[in-house]
Design a protein around this motif. Structure first.
Motif, PDB file in Angstrom:
ATOM      1  N   UNK A  31       0.833  -1.202   0.000  1.00  0.00           N
ATOM      2  CA  UNK A  31       0.000   0.000   0.000  1.00  0.00           C
ATOM      3  C   UNK A  31       0.868   1.252   0.000  1.00  0.00           C
ATOM      4  N   UNK A  59      -1.442  -1.232  -4.269  1.00  0.00           N
ATOM      5  CA  UNK A  59      -2.416  -0.157  -4.478  1.00  0.00           C
ATOM      6  C   UNK A  59      -1.855   1.169  -3.976  1.00  0.00           C
ATOM      7  N   UNK A  61      -3.213   4.770  -2.811  1.00  0.00           N
ATOM      8  CA  UNK A  61      -4.386   5.530  -2.416  1.00  0.00           C
ATOM      9  C   UNK A  61      -4.032   7.013  -2.443  1.00  0.00           C
ATOM     10  N   UNK A  62      -4.963   7.821  -2.935  1.00  0.00           N
ATOM     11  CA  UNK A  62      -4.738   9.256  -3.074  1.00  0.00           C
ATOM     12  C   UNK A  62      -5.401  10.009  -1.923  1.00  0.00           C
ATOM     13  N   UNK A  63      -4.649  10.850  -1.272  1.00  0.00           N
ATOM     14  CA  UNK A  63      -5.179  11.657  -0.164  1.00  0.00           C
ATOM     15  C   UNK A  63      -4.341  12.922  -0.106  1.00  0.00           C
ATOM     16  N   UNK A  65      -2.666  15.625   1.320  1.00  0.00           N
ATOM     17  CA  UNK A  65      -2.264  16.239   2.593  1.00  0.00           C
ATOM     18  C   UNK A  65      -1.709  17.657   2.413  1.00  0.00           C
ATOM     19  N   UNK A  67      -3.490  19.870   1.517  1.00  0.00           N
ATOM     20  CA  UNK A  67      -4.616  20.667   2.035  1.00  0.00           C
ATOM     21  C   UNK A  67      -4.334  21.136   3.458  1.00  0.00           C
ATOM     22  N   UNK A  99      -1.893   8.165   9.762  1.00  0.00           N
ATOM     23  CA  UNK A  99      -2.818   8.105   8.627  1.00  0.00           C
ATOM     24  C   UNK A  99      -2.543   6.853   7.792  1.00  0.00           C
ATOM     25  N   UNK A 102      -3.603   3.728   9.577  1.00  0.00           N
ATOM     26  CA  UNK A 102      -5.068   3.653   9.622  1.00  0.00           C
ATOM     27  C   UNK A 102      -5.625   3.083   8.324  1.00  0.00           C
ATOM     28  N   UNK A 103      -5.056   3.548   7.223  1.00  0.00           N
ATOM     29  CA  UNK A 103      -5.486   3.021   5.928  1.00  0.00           C
ATOM     30  C   UNK A 103      -5.118   1.547   5.800  1.00  0.00           C
ATOM     31  N   UNK A 107      -7.638  -1.708   5.176  1.00  0.00           N
ATOM     32  CA  UNK A 107      -7.448  -2.704   4.104  1.00  0.00           C
ATOM     33  C   UNK A 107      -7.228  -4.090   4.709  1.00  0.00           C
TER      34      UNK A 107
END
Lengths: 224, 224
Positions: A31, A59, A61-63, A65, A67, A99, A102-103, A107
């Protein structure tokens, strides 16, 4: 074959961790997190590493940060330091490992996996608080109260096989396990081809590690 | 004025929590997660609620949890139950509160905020493990080892002011604090206008709460 979720940044430590998990016989579900990091070429590195080390799946994952910002890695206005300084450096990304774990926990629960591997290291590291064993233990305790799987009796283990190793030991271990470190990107300001600056904290630790392990450093540095 | 990060789903509980935080005098930075939830109209509700309750700011972070699935809220192939059943229902989203609290922790650190509010409730709830006080305590312990702010002496508090309240008490509390519950969306299968099904677990708990509080339920139900 037991499944493991392996956090894979594309750097040296996480590549070694993936090799360790595979060596232990896990089907590895790798991940990566595309969080808007400055060194985006590490994401391409993660993909190469996952493939080279036979991950069952990878995989990203897009997040975003950026922001929140608050780090040289997520705010283009904060420069990456090129000389060592006291304290936790500005490359620290607020709550990043929390974070990512947590992801991974989410999964792992969907996969029915009990093991989450992370390449955290608290020896030759930048002093990030979320790499320390006491943090990882606390995350594990929390995780074992957080999920439906936990309530139903499954125990999640946060595995950090590198946590007590020196950088040289990590490189020796990975080399024995067949990691091709030329595929990995550690540099915080690597260019898009993965070429390293040779000056940031991450380059410095990596370079010293290869030197101290007596293993040829395959990193491509820009300024030489 | 102290800053707080308030997790805001757009439902009844988180709206009440925002009102409680504001009443305590915090400048409230509301955070919503667009995770691909089935009931997307709760995101529009969150925006309305943040504005109505005078949040200093409201941000919606995007993170696609349908990539993992494993819940009726993130997998279109799993139906939302319309009758109560034993155990933790399929509307449970793996590690959702852990992910949301992790994001709140990141933002709180950047803002210099010590308080994170979450509308978790362990009385009239669906049995989700990550709403229980012992889980929240464990998250708080972990958070206080995770960040640079923690290392530098700042303590993060996970505040769940509704955790021990009945749904009726939550509604009474929010009504006193001026929450307009007609702006909120609780239903797991609300349509795009926020119209509720009246049958899912979330609708059932909400409806019973208003009845038991003796307060007129402003929810717009589809099937009546």
């Amino acid at each position: 074959m037991n499944k493991a979720v392996v956090l894979l940044s594309g750097g040296l430590d996480s590549a070694t961790t993936l090799a360790v998990a595979r060596d232990e016989g896990y089907a590895c579900h790798a991940l990566s997190l595309d969080y808007g990091q400055r060194h985006r070429s590490e994401l391409a590195a993660a993909q190469r590493v996952a493939q080279a080390l036979g991950a069952a799946e990878h995989r990203t994952v897009k997040l975003d940060l950026t922001a929140f910002g608050g780090s040289a890695l997520t705010d283009a206005g904060i420069a990456v330091p090129t000389t060592p300084a006291a304290g936790i450096p500005v490359t620290y990304v607020p709550a990043r490992n929390t974070i990512m774990l947590s992801l991974a926990l989410a999964w792992a629960e969907v996969l029915g996996s009990r093991d989450i591997f992370i390449g955290a290291n608290a020896v030759d590291y930048s002093g990030y608080p979320d790499c320390r064993p006491e943090y990882l233990d606390a995350f594990e305790k929390m995780a074992n109260l957080a999920t439906k799987a936990a309530v139903e009796g499954s125990t999640t283990r946060i595995r950090a096989p590198l946590v007590d190793l020196s950088k040289a030991d990590i490189i020796r271990r990975g080399t024995v396990l067949g990691v091709d470190y030329s595929l990995t990107v550690s540099c915080y300001q690597a260019d898009e081809t993965g070429m390293a600056c040779g000056q940031c904290d991450s380059c410095r630790l990596r370079r010293l590690g290869f030197a101290s392990a007596g293993i040829t450093d395959p990193t491509r540095y820009r300024r030489e």
